[in-house]
Scaffold this active site. Structure first.
Site, PDB file in Angstrom:
ATOM      1  N   SER A  73     -68.641  -2.238  15.515  1.00  0.00           N
ATOM      2  CA  SER A  73     -67.066  -2.599  15.488  1.00  0.00           C
ATOM      3  C   SER A  73     -65.943  -1.635  16.268  1.00  0.00           C
ATOM      4  O   SER A  73     -66.085  -0.593  15.582  1.00  0.00           O
ATOM      5  CB  SER A  73     -66.672  -2.814  14.149  1.00  0.00           C
TER       6      SER A  73
ATOM      7  N   HIS B 107     -68.214  -6.033  18.510  1.00  0.00           N
ATOM      8  CA  HIS B 107     -67.302  -6.566  17.467  1.00  0.00           C
ATOM      9  C   HIS B 107     -65.917  -6.023  17.739  1.00  0.00           C
ATOM     10  O   HIS B 107     -65.623  -4.679  17.763  1.00  0.00           O
ATOM     11  CB  HIS B 107     -67.727  -6.302  15.949  1.00  0.00           C
TER      12      HIS B 107
ATOM     13  N   ASP C  31     -62.099  -6.145  16.769  1.00  0.00           N
ATOM     14  CA  ASP C  31     -61.312  -6.296  15.950  1.00  0.00           C
ATOM     15  C   ASP C  31     -59.858  -6.587  16.427  1.00  0.00           C
ATOM     16  O   ASP C  31     -59.264  -5.437  16.841  1.00  0.00           O
ATOM     17  CB  ASP C  31     -61.205  -5.280  14.586  1.00  0.00           C
TER      18      ASP C  31
ATOM     19  N   MET D  40     -55.945  -7.034  15.504  1.00  0.00           N
ATOM     20  CA  MET D  40     -54.960  -7.132  14.332  1.00  0.00           C
ATOM     21  C   MET D  40     -53.426  -7.080  14.743  1.00  0.00           C
ATOM     22  O   MET D  40     -53.136  -6.533  15.728  1.00  0.00           O
ATOM     23  CB  MET D  40     -55.196  -5.875  13.575  1.00  0.00           C
TER      24      MET D  40
ATOM     25  N   HIS E  23     -62.705 -11.012  16.651  1.00  0.00           N
ATOM     26  CA  HIS E  23     -62.460 -11.204  15.177  1.00  0.00           C
ATOM     27  C   HIS E  23     -60.925 -11.184  15.362  1.00  0.00           C
ATOM     28  O   HIS E  23     -60.293  -9.916  15.105  1.00  0.00           O
ATOM     29  CB  HIS E  23     -63.074 -10.086  14.282  1.00  0.00           C
TER      30      HIS E  23
ATOM     31  N   MET F 285     -57.938 -11.331  13.301  1.00  0.00           N
ATOM     32  CA  MET F 285     -57.061 -10.946  11.986  1.00  0.00           C
ATOM     33  C   MET F 285     -55.634 -11.121  12.407  1.00  0.00           C
ATOM     34  O   MET F 285     -54.731 -10.211  12.456  1.00  0.00           O
ATOM     35  CB  MET F 285     -57.438  -9.632  11.439  1.00  0.00           C
TER      36      MET F 285
ATOM     37  N   MET G 181     -65.927 -11.438   5.153  1.00  0.00           N
ATOM     38  CA  MET G 181     -65.514 -10.268   5.128  1.00  0.00           C
ATOM     39  C   MET G 181     -65.949  -9.576   3.607  1.00  0.00           C
ATOM     40  O   MET G 181     -66.135  -9.888   2.451  1.00  0.00           O
ATOM     41  CB  MET G 181     -64.061 -10.129   4.981  1.00  0.00           C
TER      42      MET G 181
ATOM     43  N   GLY H 169     -58.423  -5.034   7.918  1.00  0.00           N
ATOM     44  CA  GLY H 169     -57.239  -4.181   8.117  1.00  0.00           C
ATOM     45  C   GLY H 169     -57.644  -2.674   8.745  1.00  0.00           C
ATOM     46  O   GLY H 169     -57.267  -2.264   9.553  1.00  0.00           O
TER      47      GLY H 169
ATOM     48  N   GLY I 118     -63.979   2.077   7.669  1.00  0.00           N
ATOM     49  CA  GLY I 118     -64.388   3.232   6.600  1.00  0.00           C
ATOM     50  C   GLY I 118     -64.113   2.866   5.252  1.00  0.00           C
ATOM     51  O   GLY I 118     -63.947   3.771   4.433  1.00  0.00           O
TER      52      GLY I 118
ATOM     53  N   ASP J  58     -69.006  -8.147   7.491  1.00  0.00           N
ATOM     54  CA  ASP J  58     -68.091  -7.169   8.229  1.00  0.00           C
ATOM     55  C   ASP J  58     -67.319  -6.387   7.287  1.00  0.00           C
ATOM     56  O   ASP J  58     -66.496  -6.818   6.524  1.00  0.00           O
ATOM     57  CB  ASP J  58     -67.016  -8.245   9.071  1.00  0.00           C
TER      58      ASP J  58
ATOM     59  N   GLY K 139     -67.911  -2.063   5.851  1.00  0.00           N
ATOM     60  CA  GLY K 139     -68.652  -0.893   4.777  1.00  0.00           C
ATOM     61  C   GLY K 139     -70.214  -1.069   4.972  1.00  0.00           C
ATOM     62  O   GLY K 139     -71.073  -1.043   4.108  1.00  0.00           O
TER      63      GLY K 139
ATOM     64  N   GLY L  48     -68.631  -0.476  11.739  1.00  0.00           N
ATOM     65  CA  GLY L  48     -68.068   0.285  12.694  1.00  0.00           C
ATOM     66  C   GLY L  48     -68.373   1.816  12.428  1.00  0.00           C
ATOM     67  O   GLY L  48     -69.285   2.251  13.167  1.00  0.00           O
TER      68      GLY L  48
HETATM   69  C1  DX5 Z   1     -62.193  -4.799   8.941  1.00  0.00           C
HETATM   70  C2  DX5 Z   1     -62.925  -4.946  10.395  1.00  0.00           C
HETATM   71  C3  DX5 Z   1     -64.268  -4.589  10.281  1.00  0.00           C
HETATM   72  C4  DX5 Z   1     -64.429  -2.992  10.073  1.00  0.00           C
HETATM   73  C5  DX5 Z   1     -65.715  -2.484  10.281  1.00  0.00           C
HETATM   74  O1  DX5 Z   1     -60.904  -5.449   8.993  1.00  0.00           O
HETATM   75  O2  DX5 Z   1     -62.835  -6.398  10.603  1.00  0.00           O
HETATM   76  O3  DX5 Z   1     -64.819  -4.874  11.635  1.00  0.00           O
HETATM   77  O4  DX5 Z   1     -63.402  -2.432  10.877  1.00  0.00           O
HETATM   78  O5  DX5 Z   1     -65.660  -1.135  10.229  1.00  0.00           O
HETATM   79  P1  DX5 Z   1     -66.569  -0.288   8.997  1.00  0.00           P
HETATM   80  O6  DX5 Z   1     -68.122  -0.707   9.460  1.00  0.00           O
HETATM   81  O7  DX5 Z   1     -66.097   0.962   9.187  1.00  0.00           O
HETATM   82  O8  DX5 Z   1     -66.174  -1.019   7.740  1.00  0.00           O
HETATM   83 ZN    ZN Z   2     -64.268  -7.402  11.983  1.00  0.00          ZN
END
Ligand code: DX5
Ligand code: ZN
Length: 217
Positions: free
Chosen positions: A10, A35, A37, A39, A68, A70, A140, A145, A148, A173, A175, A195
């Site tokens: 990610s 991936h 993200d 936003m 993805h 969001m 999710m 958002g 980490g 997706d 953690g 990520g």
């Molecule tokens: C959260 C994202 C994820 C997240 C993944 O909104 O969609 O892709 O950033 O990052 P880690 O793996 O660090 O949780």
């Molecule tokens: Zn994502």
């Protein structure tokens, strides 16, 4: 049925000042897809990147791009992400305001893989009747958002129930690391969006291999 585990770094967790180099690093490390993200600061309290960055990344990598979204009103941006080179376009059921079927058909009409994503507190029932239309369900495992965050174990039963009724790709997706990937894969997930665990690893190739080792026993 054994599904090959696909690992999708990610890029939100990458060094944003060196995005191109980071993508090449992930390619070399054995990523299966990327991936991305997106936003908008409305659907989630953070703002990241848009179609122009997806286009720039599409030019430098052959990895499939998994956008993805969001964002609110995703239907307005499907074409832009499709033309930018996204291969998967995933929207949130919570952002579709009852028009999910229309948005999914829009994505498929453009020849892209259609994904639907559920926030942790959204029940599976919210995507009832869509499972035959989508290629991917992205579950999710954190509140969307930010990268980490800690994997939410409370989402595990949802993954299990989904796998019982859905034969397509199930992505998780948020953690994801070598421990939480094991939980998710054992419940039927087969795409790991990840990520921090990968981008912070000294050896991203080993990190990706660790995730793939979680293949359902
Ligand atoms: C959260 C994202 C994820 C997240 C993944 O909104 O969609 O892709 O950033 O990052 P880690 O793996 O660090 O949780
Ligand atoms: Zn994502």
């Amino acid at each position: 049925m054994k599904r090959r585990i696909k690992v999708a770094p990610s890029v939100i967790a990458a060094d944003q000042a060196r995005l191109g180099e980071e993508v090449k690093r992930m390619e070399k490390a054995g990523a299966d897809l990327l991936h991305i993200d997106v936003m908008d600061g409305h659907f989630v309290p953070n703002i990241t990147i848009g179609p122009d960055v997806v286009r720039a990344l599409d030019k430098i990598t052959d990895l499939p791009l998994d956008a993805h979204l969001m964002i609110a009103e995703p239907q307005k941006y499907i074409r832009a992400f499709s033309q930018a080179g996204a291969d998967y376009i995933t929207v949130h059921i919570e952002a579709c305001e009852g028009r999910a079927r229309e948005v999914i058909s829009q994505i498929k009409a453009l020849g892209k893989a259609a994904g639907i994503s559920l926030n942790p507190s959204t029940p599976l029932s919210a995507i009832k009747g869509l499972l035959k239309e989508v290629d991917l369900v992205l579950v999710m495992t954190v509140e969307p958002g930010f990268c980490g965050q800690k994997f939410m174990l409370s989402v595990i039963p949802k993954i299990k129930s989904l796998r019982k009724v859905f034969k397509g790709d199930i992505g998780v997706d948020g953690g994801i690391d070598q421990d939480t990937a094991g939980y998710a894969v054992s419940c039927g997930a087969n795409i790991l969006a990840c990520g921090s665990y990968i981008f912070r690893a000294k050896d991203p190739r080993r990190a990706i291999q660790n995730l793939k080792k979680c293949q359902k026993k």
